[in-house]
Design a protein around this motif. Structure first.
Motif, PDB file in Angstrom:
ATOM      1  N   VAL A  16      11.965  -1.858   9.244  1.00 27.13           N
ATOM      2  CA  VAL A  16      12.024  -3.219   8.704  1.00 27.13           C
ATOM      3  C   VAL A  16      11.409  -4.209   9.683  1.00 27.13           C
ATOM      4  O   VAL A  16      11.000  -5.303   9.293  1.00 27.13           O
ATOM      5  CB  VAL A  16      13.467  -3.634   8.352  1.00 27.13           C
ATOM      6  CG1 VAL A  16      14.008  -2.775   7.226  1.00 27.13           C
ATOM      7  CG2 VAL A  16      14.381  -3.550   9.553  1.00 27.13           C
ATOM      8  N   ARG A  78       5.375  -7.340  12.203  1.00 28.45           N
ATOM      9  CA  ARG A  78       5.535  -7.140  10.762  1.00 28.45           C
ATOM     10  C   ARG A  78       7.011  -7.004  10.437  1.00 28.45           C
ATOM     11  O   ARG A  78       7.721  -6.224  11.072  1.00 28.45           O
ATOM     12  CB  ARG A  78       4.783  -5.899  10.284  1.00 28.45           C
ATOM     13  CG  ARG A  78       3.266  -6.001  10.418  1.00 28.45           C
ATOM     14  CD  ARG A  78       2.579  -4.768   9.830  1.00 28.45           C
ATOM     15  NE  ARG A  78       1.132  -4.875   9.880  1.00 28.45           N
ATOM     16  CZ  ARG A  78       0.392  -4.527  10.916  1.00 28.45           C
ATOM     17  NH1 ARG A  78       0.968  -4.035  12.012  1.00 28.45           N
ATOM     18  NH2 ARG A  78      -0.922  -4.665  10.895  1.00 28.45           N
ATOM     19  N   ASN A  80       9.449  -6.121   7.251  1.00 35.22           N
ATOM     20  CA  ASN A  80       9.468  -5.530   5.909  1.00 35.22           C
ATOM     21  C   ASN A  80      10.902  -5.464   5.421  1.00 35.22           C
ATOM     22  O   ASN A  80      11.558  -4.412   5.494  1.00 35.22           O
ATOM     23  CB  ASN A  80       8.858  -4.124   5.946  1.00 35.22           C
ATOM     24  CG  ASN A  80       7.471  -4.115   6.553  1.00 35.22           C
ATOM     25  OD1 ASN A  80       6.560  -4.743   6.030  1.00 35.22           O
ATOM     26  ND2 ASN A  80       7.315  -3.422   7.672  1.00 35.22           N
TER      27      ASN A  80
END
Length: 269
Positions: A16, A78, A80
Motif C-alpha cells: 500500500v 506511491r 495504493n
C-alpha cells in the motif's frame, strides 16, 4: 492461548506504500540541507511498521511526504490504498489537537464535515469510532474533562472515523506517563487487529517499536537513511521485557548508532 503469528500472511499481500530512492533536500539562506537520502520502503496491507531513530533524522518529515505536504527532491512515492477505504490515510499527532470548544463526539466527527453525510450520519460514525477506542460513554464531555490518555484515544477515534486505509502515527504516546503509554500500546494493537488497518508508527522509543510492530525500520545519519529493517518474529501477545524483545531492541540500537549495545533499561533516543 497465544494468538497466531500473522506476519507472513500480511507481508504476502500487495504493497500500500512503495517508496523508492527517496531523497529530500531543502534550500534555506543559500544553503542546501539534505534531510533524507536513498530511502527505500515497501509496506504491505495490514502491516504494522515502526520507524525509529534519533531526533532530526527525518522520521516525521517522511510522514509529511506521504501526506503530500512535502514534495521529494528525487525518487518515487506511491500510495495504493485499500479500495474499500474512504480515505487513503489519516494522521495521529503527538498531541491530541482536540478543539476545546467542541465536545468529544463533535471533535471525532470534525473530519467528516466536508463529506456528503448528514449531521445524524456523522454523529453515528463518530459514535462507532468512539466505541472502537472504548470511549462511547464520554461522547458528550469536553476535552478539558479528559485525561491525557483519553484525549489521545479521541484523537485516534477521529482518525478512524474517516475510515482510512493507512494510519500514520507521529509519536502519539511520547508525552504520556509510562502506565498510560503501555495501556494505549495494548489498545492500539487491539484496534489494529480489529480494523485491519495498515499502520506506520514513528517513535523515539525502541522498546515501543519492537513491542508494537511487525517490522522495525531503523533510520540513522544526517541525511537520514535506512540503516536496517528487522522483522519482529515474536508471537502475539508479546511480553514486555522478554529476552527476545530485549535482544531485538539492542540490535536496533546498534543498527542506528553502529555499535553493539548490550545493557538493560528502556531505549529512548
Amino acid at each position: 492461548m497465544s494468538e497466531p503469528n500473522t506476519i507472513g500472511a500480511r507481508t504476502a499481500s500487495p504493497a500500500v506504500i512503495d517508496i523508492q530512492g527517496l531523497n529530500l533536500s531543502f534550500d534555506q539562506d543559500g544553503r542546501r540541507t539534505d534531510v533524507l537520502r536513498g530511502l527505500d520502503l515497501s509496506i504491505r496491507h495490514g502491516e504494522f511498521v515502526a520507524i525509529v531513530g534519533a531526533s532530526g533524522v527525518g522520521k516525521s518529515t517522511l510522514l509529511r511526504v506521504l501526506m503530500g505536504l512535502v514534495q521529494p527532491s528525487a525518487g518515487s512515492v506511491r500510495v495504493n490504498p485499500d479500495p474499500g477505504a474512504e480515505r487513503p490515510m489519516a494522521l495521529v499527532f503527538q498531541d491530541s489537537r482536540l478543539l476545546p470548544w467542541r465536545s468529544v463526539c463533535s471533535n471525532v466527527s470534525f473530519g467528516l464535515e466536508k463529506s456528503n453525510m448528514t449531521r445524524t450520519e456523522r454523529r453515528e460514525r463518530a459514535m462507532q469510532a468512539l466505541g472502537v477506542v472504548g470511549l462511547a460513554d464520554l461522547a458528550d464531555r469536553w476535552p478539558w474533562q479528559l485525561s491525557g490518555g483519553q484525549r489521545q484515544r479521541v484523537s485516534l477515534a477521529r482518525a478512524l472515523a474517516v475510515r482510512p486505509s493507512i494510519l500514520l502515527m507521529d509519536e502519539p504516546f511520547s508525552a504520556l506517563d509510562v502506565s498510560t503509554r503501555e495501556g494505549l500500546q495494548d489498545e492500539l494493537i487491539r484496534i489494529w487487529r480489529q480494523t485491519n488497518r495498515t499502520i506506520l508508527f514513528v517513535t523515539h522509543d525502541i522498546d515501543e517499536a519492537v513491542y508494537l510492530a511487525d517490522r522495525v525500520v531503523a533510520l540513522g545519519g544526517k541525511p537520514g537513511e535506512v540503516r536496517a529493517m528487522r522483522s519482529v518474529d515474536v508471537e502475539r501477545p508479546r511480553k514486555r521485557g522478554s529476552v527476545a524483545l530485549d535482544d531485538l531492541a539492542n540490535d536496533v540500537k546498534a543498527d542506528i548508532f553502529g555499535e553493539p549495545a548490550r545493557s538493560g533499561g528502556n531505549w529512548v533516543i
